[in-house]
Motif scaffolding. Structure first.
Motif, mmCIF file in Angstrom:
data_model
loop_
_atom_site.group_PDB
_atom_site.id
_atom_site.type_symbol
_atom_site.label_atom_id
_atom_site.label_comp_id
_atom_site.label_asym_id
_atom_site.label_seq_id
_atom_site.Cartn_x
_atom_site.Cartn_y
_atom_site.Cartn_z
ATOM 1 N N ASP A 168 -8.744 1.223 -9.520
ATOM 2 C CA ASP A 168 -10.262 1.658 -9.110
ATOM 3 C C ASP A 168 -10.262 2.604 -8.142
ATOM 4 O O ASP A 168 -10.874 3.622 -8.034
ATOM 5 C CB ASP A 168 -11.141 0.322 -8.447
ATOM 6 C CG ASP A 168 -10.360 -0.294 -7.598
ATOM 7 O OD1 ASP A 168 -9.277 -0.381 -7.309
ATOM 8 O OD2 ASP A 168 -11.257 -1.104 -6.645
ATOM 9 N N GLN A 212 -16.421 -11.777 -15.595
ATOM 10 C CA GLN A 212 -17.188 -11.140 -14.491
ATOM 11 C C GLN A 212 -18.293 -11.998 -14.070
ATOM 12 O O GLN A 212 -19.493 -12.132 -14.690
ATOM 13 C CB GLN A 212 -17.655 -9.753 -14.923
ATOM 14 C CG GLN A 212 -16.555 -8.774 -14.931
ATOM 15 C CD GLN A 212 -16.989 -7.153 -15.164
ATOM 16 O OE1 GLN A 212 -18.125 -7.103 -15.950
ATOM 17 N NE2 GLN A 212 -16.601 -6.277 -14.248
ATOM 18 N N ARG A 261 -13.645 1.570 -17.697
ATOM 19 C CA ARG A 261 -12.920 1.883 -16.042
ATOM 20 C C ARG A 261 -11.621 2.512 -16.429
ATOM 21 O O ARG A 261 -11.238 2.371 -17.686
ATOM 22 C CB ARG A 261 -12.888 0.590 -15.368
ATOM 23 C CG ARG A 261 -14.305 0.037 -15.144
ATOM 24 C CD ARG A 261 -14.063 -1.283 -14.300
ATOM 25 N NE ARG A 261 -13.209 -2.400 -15.187
ATOM 26 C CZ ARG A 261 -13.252 -3.517 -14.707
ATOM 27 N NH1 ARG A 261 -13.802 -3.980 -13.579
ATOM 28 N NH2 ARG A 261 -12.556 -4.347 -15.319
ATOM 29 N N ASP A 268 -11.961 -7.608 -8.357
ATOM 30 C CA ASP A 268 -12.071 -7.838 -9.797
ATOM 31 C C ASP A 268 -11.902 -9.292 -9.967
ATOM 32 O O ASP A 268 -12.423 -10.026 -10.726
ATOM 33 C CB ASP A 268 -11.371 -7.068 -10.791
ATOM 34 C CG ASP A 268 -11.686 -5.691 -10.704
ATOM 35 O OD1 ASP A 268 -12.696 -5.315 -10.100
ATOM 36 O OD2 ASP A 268 -10.847 -4.794 -11.286
ATOM 37 N N GLU A 309 -14.030 -12.072 -9.292
ATOM 38 C CA GLU A 309 -15.117 -12.525 -10.407
ATOM 39 C C GLU A 309 -14.535 -13.638 -11.105
ATOM 40 O O GLU A 309 -15.209 -14.220 -11.883
ATOM 41 C CB GLU A 309 -15.253 -11.185 -10.958
ATOM 42 C CG GLU A 309 -15.899 -10.039 -10.290
ATOM 43 C CD GLU A 309 -17.077 -9.546 -10.752
ATOM 44 O OE1 GLU A 309 -17.833 -10.203 -11.131
ATOM 45 O OE2 GLU A 309 -17.163 -8.276 -10.426
ATOM 46 N N THR A 346 -21.530 -3.795 -7.880
ATOM 47 C CA THR A 346 -20.471 -4.461 -8.185
ATOM 48 C C THR A 346 -20.016 -5.407 -7.015
ATOM 49 O O THR A 346 -20.761 -5.617 -6.088
ATOM 50 C CB THR A 346 -19.248 -3.422 -8.071
ATOM 51 O OG1 THR A 346 -19.315 -3.165 -6.632
ATOM 52 C CG2 THR A 346 -19.422 -2.320 -8.988
#
Lengths: 366, 590
Positions: free
Chosen positions: B202, B264, B298, B527, B530, B565
């Motif tokens: 990211d 997620q 992404r 991430d 999640e 996010t």
């Protein structure tokens, strides 16, 4: 719980012998010291220089000088002619020992009057100079005895009872058993926890059901095994390679080594508990080893030390072990003669292990 | 090739002496770094990023290939190079016993910056890094983010033309990471050439130019945008899943139309095979309410696609694990319990009255900036640290009462690879099963089974330290699970691991949860958070928020940011707490 500890001990030993570096770390001092130590740390006097300032020209003084010169310990004899020379040779370390024979020496000897000789010894080399001095003393005594023709009414006769030929190897090797075992046991125990900490495996060990006491036990046993193995190898080498007599019993030597290793593993674990890295632990071993050897009676007799140092020497595990090792090798010590030292070692072991456990336990509780 | 390029590399190959014949740290790498932009050097640990950085900094001579850095040969003209290139290694050499100012002075001395010049530079750098207030503080007493800023300041002394940053974002919380990024961006805009190495994709996504590496090779070079465009339309999010989302994910990953998938919050994000824009009808079978929404690709999607897709969702490991059966008397609503948990170090309160319960079969995440108390809390929960006050219980057993018994119930996997590197894979497994009390036949069977399920059999005699990263990860998990614990504690389990291995790891964890295993995890990856059923956000020692990830995201949603996010949620909640604190302090003062 026993299975778990066996698993831990097995792991420690596997780790210990997993790399060539580790094996070398344990074997090199063994081989090296075995090869070098008995020759390098000579306690016997050889190749020393004697200087003599003979102010007398009589027959008696010449004979004495000849006798001194003939002693095997002194390969070289310097003749001096002035007081300044006498100081100079000692100052420059040209000679270990200087003897001054007064001008009236022969006359007084003939007249049967008492006479004194002056001996100047190099205090910087006190150990060998002391030995040299005692040789000279013996020569002078023999000389005086023959001249007066009669035996002094009461005379101290020194006979080296347990090492009649004064073979220094007899003295060094049993001590070496102790010293090598010290290095092995301390390294193995002190580096173990520090290594786990360094490599990040310590937490992984702490989250297992093992309690601090069990972890310590698992770390102490390999150290004790290593110490006993190394001590055993040196003992065998002493007997078979160097011909040192073994007059005691094997099981007693093993028991003594075990007691010593136990006391030492407490020290090693304590060093390990307070060190954050193997480097620190290694320094700790060094800081413990040097005074421990110096105060053990190996290099200088404990009896000659100041009172405080004698106390420290008494709580130094090495003192007791050297005492027992020498006794078992040379003086056929049995349980009766060694029990004080054995009890002292077990006492020291209890203290060091408890302290190490306490420190370790405190850390895991923090 | 661009004449103005700060770095020009062609056909660079490097093999370390200890590497085997068929292994290479760098294999035929081409790279051009242009001034005025940030060039990302991205890839998992062991991809060759640091080796390449060191070659560029003139610290390592590559085996083969051409390289020119700011017009110099980095090996032969090393002295001239060091004055013109700033290199910040992963662990920057700050002197922790010196103050911030003393560190700056030291580096100015080392670079031979004159007295007059350095005054102006210090002023500028301290402004830039906002460290003015801390000049007298010892570097060792700074937070991770501030250390990194000071490291950057020291690197910038002497105004280098090329800035090499090796994973500056590691160990830095998202807020400081955003700060650091902005600072470096402004340097690049001022004309400096910047290389930013990172394992976080990211982060790499934000770079202007990108060199994506894997196993010593460049697998992509160009603008990150190109990769994302390539993935356009293939990324979908399945929302409103009625059933268990973990089961749904496993089912979806089994379909040949799906390349990759992650959880997620309440939804599942899938990457489809090239050319598809919706999954096979079979994927959505039994989920009549589920909605498929196309989402923005992404860089990580592209990475997984480039390396051939993620795992298929099936965990052989979980098949061998028994169903967790709670002993009577253990409350399934609270298999892990923290009650008013507090821990102080001197006058500093690291954890301040934290209370939570974790249900059986739940994944519970602890999240927070560095130094906020997340690790302290975690360590108390697995018995590595004793609370100053309050209780930590697992399976109804208080650590204070019976630590040994409590520890038998948990499996633990640390952030760093923490097995015995000089013992073989098999020996490690035997050891860990042994200290958890397995013996004889049962032990031998379990070891064989673990090696089988994790495909470790071919490595059984290899030393654990020499395993490829992904296998180290597997071995760590295997060792933690030898005694079939009902609880597992994971401390940043996948930091530095490549995205494929990370996915595989979560496949196992998800499958274990299905068997009734309860998981407590700390993580840096937003991430990864999640994947959790619930998250506790720890800040300044207190739990400032707790709840399912989607709920935390919703809490910060606004008109400007309708679909935040998890990182937005993290930063938003922390800023909110800071504001509340300021208000409270002002009120107190008034």
């Amino acid at each position: 719980m026993w299975n778990r500890i066996v698993a831990l001990i097995a792991k420690e030993l596997q780790q210990l012998f997993s790399t060539r570096r580790n094996i070398m770390l344990l074997l090199t001092p063994l081989v090296l010291q075995l090869a070098i130590f008995p020759f390098a740390t000579t306690l016997e006097l050889r190749n020393a220089t004697l200087s003599i300032l003979n102010e007398d020209s009589g027959a008696a003084s010449v004979e004495l000088v000849q006798r001194m010169a003939a002693a095997s310990a002194f390969t070289e004899v310097l003749s001096l002619y002035s007081e300044e020379d006498l100081e100079r040779v000692i100052d420059r370390q040209d000679a270990l020992l200087a003897i001054r024979i007064p001008p009236d020496f022969s006359r007084k000897v003939l007249a049967g009057e008492p006479v004194s000789l002056q001996a100047v010894i190099d205090g910087r080399r006190s150990n060998s100079a002391q030995i040299a001095y005692s040789y000279i003393q013996q020569i002078t005594n023999d000389f005086a005895e023959e001249r007066t023709g009669q035996v002094a009414p009461a005379k101290l006769i020194v006979r080296n009872l347990y090492n009649p030929n004064l073979d220094y190897r007899w003295f060094v090797l049993p001590s070496l058993v102790a010293i090598i075992a010290t290095v092995g046991c301390l390294l193995v125990t002190s580096l173990s926890l520090a290594r786990e900490r360094e490599e990040g495996t310590f937490d992984q060990l702490l989250v297992t059901p093992l309690t601090p006491a069990y972890i310590m036990l698992g770390k102490a046993v390999p150290g004790i095994l290593v110490a006993m193995a190394q001590g055993g190898i040196i003992s065998l080498a002493a007997v078979w390679l160097y011909g040192v007599p073994f007059t005691g019993t094997v099981w007693l030597l093993m028991l003594a080594t075990f007691a010593y290793a136990l006391a030492l593993s407490g020290v090693g674990l304590l060093l390990s508990a307070i060190s954050n890295s193997q480097q620190q632990a290694f320094l700790g071993v060094f800081c413990f080893m040097v005074p421990s050897v110096v105060l053990s009676g190996y290099l200088a007799p404990v009896e000659n030390m100041p009172t405080v140092l004698r106390w420290i020497s008494a709580i130094n595990p090495l003192t007791h072990f050297i005492e027992m090792a020498k006794g078992i090798f040379l003086k056929s010590y049995g349980l009766a003669e060694t029990q004080t030292s054995l009890l002292a070692l077990f006492g020291i072991a209890v203290v060091t292990l408890l302290v190490a456990h306490w420190v370790f336990w405190k850390q895991t509780k923090s | 090739m661009d004449a103005s390029a700060a770095v020009r590399i062609k056909g660079l190959t490097h093999r370390y002496p200890e590497q085997k014949r068929d292994e290479q740290a760098l294999a035929d790498v081409d790279l051009t770094v242009r001034p005025g932009i940030i060039t990302g050097l991205a890839g998992p640990d062991g991809a060759g990023k640091t080796t390449l950085m060191r070659v560029m900094a003139g610290l390592l001579k590559a085996t083969k290939g051409e390289i020119e850095v700011v017009g110099l040969d980095p090996v032969r003209q090393a002295d001239a190079l060091h004055l013109r290139v700033g290199y910040m290694p992963q662990k920057f050499g700050l002197y922790e016993d010196l103050t911030v100012m003393e560190n700056l002075v030291l580096y100015a001395d080392l670079r031979g910056v004159g007295a007059e010049e350095r005054k102006a530079q210090f002023e500028r750098l301290l402004d830039f890094t906002d460290l003015h207030r801390f000049t007298k503080r010892l570097a060792g007493k700074l937070s991770g983010g501030m250390k990194q800023k000071l490291g950057l300041a020291c690197t910038l002394i002497g105004t280098p033309e090329l800035l090499l940053l090796d994973e500056p974002g590691v160990g830095v919380d998202p807020i400081s990471r955003r700060d650091l990024w902005r600072m470096v961006q402004s340097l690049a805009q001022g004309g400096m050439a910047v290389v930013w190495a990172t394992a976080y994709l990211d982060e790499a996504e934000l770079c202007d130019d990108l060199c994506l590496m894997n196993e010593g090779r460049v697998i992509f070079s160009g603008a990150p945008r190109e990769q994302k465009e390539r993935m356009q339309g293939r990324c979908i999010q399945v929302r409103d899943i009625a059933g268990n989302r973990r089961h749904f994910l496993r089912h979806a990953l089994g379909s040949p139309s799906v390349v990759d998938g992650v959880i997620q919050g309440e939804s599942v994000r899938l990457v489809l095979k090239e050319g598809l824009s919706e999954p096979d009808p079979g994927v959505l079978e039994g989920e009549p309410t589920a909605r498929v929404v196309t989402v923005e690709p992404r860089l990580e999607d592209a990475f997984i696609d480039l390396v051939g897709g993620g795992p298929d969702g099936h965990s052989v490991l979980a098949d061998t694990m028994p169903l967790v059966d709670l002993p009577s008397g253990v409350d399934p609503q609270a298999v892990i319990r923290a009650h008013e948990l507090t821990r102080t170090f001197g006058d500093f309160t690291a954890t301040d009255h934290v209370t939570f319960d974790v249900k059986k079969g739940e994944i519970f995440g602890l999240l927070g900036p560095n130094g906020a108390g997340k690790s302290t809390t975690f360590r108390m929960m697995c018995g590595l640290l004793t609370p100053t006050s309050g209780d930590a219980e697992v399976m109804g057993i208080d650590f204070k009462r019976s630590a040994s018994e409590a520890r038998q119930k948990l499996g633990y996997m640390a952030q760093k690879f923490s097995l015995y590197g000089n013992l073989s894979v098999e020996r490690n497994l035997i050891f860990f099963s042994g200290i958890y009390g397995l013996k004889g036949r049962a032990q031998a069977d379990k070891v064989a089974q673990m090696m089988d399920s994790f495909d470790l059999t071919r490595y059984r005699r290899t030393n654990a330290g020499e395993l490829p990263l992904g296998f180290k990860q597997r071995l760590s998990l295997a060792c933690a699970l030898m005694h079939e614990p009902p609880l597992i504690f994971l401390d940043e389990p996948t930091s530095g691991v490549d995205p494929v291995t990370r996915r595989e790891f979560w496949v196992h964890i998800n499958a274990l949860v299905d068997k009734g295993v309860t998981v407590m995890v700390t993580t840096h990856f937003m991430d990864e958070a999640e994947y959790c059923d619930r998250i506790a956000l720890i800040y300044r020692g207190r739990m400032i928020a707790a709840g399912p990830p989607d709920q935390l995201k919703k809490a910060v949603a606004s008109e400007d940011l309708p679909d935040p996010t998890f990182e937005d949620a993290f930063i938003g909640l922390i800023q909110r707490d800071d504001q509340a604190r300021e208000v409270a302090e002002k009120d107190k003062a008034a």
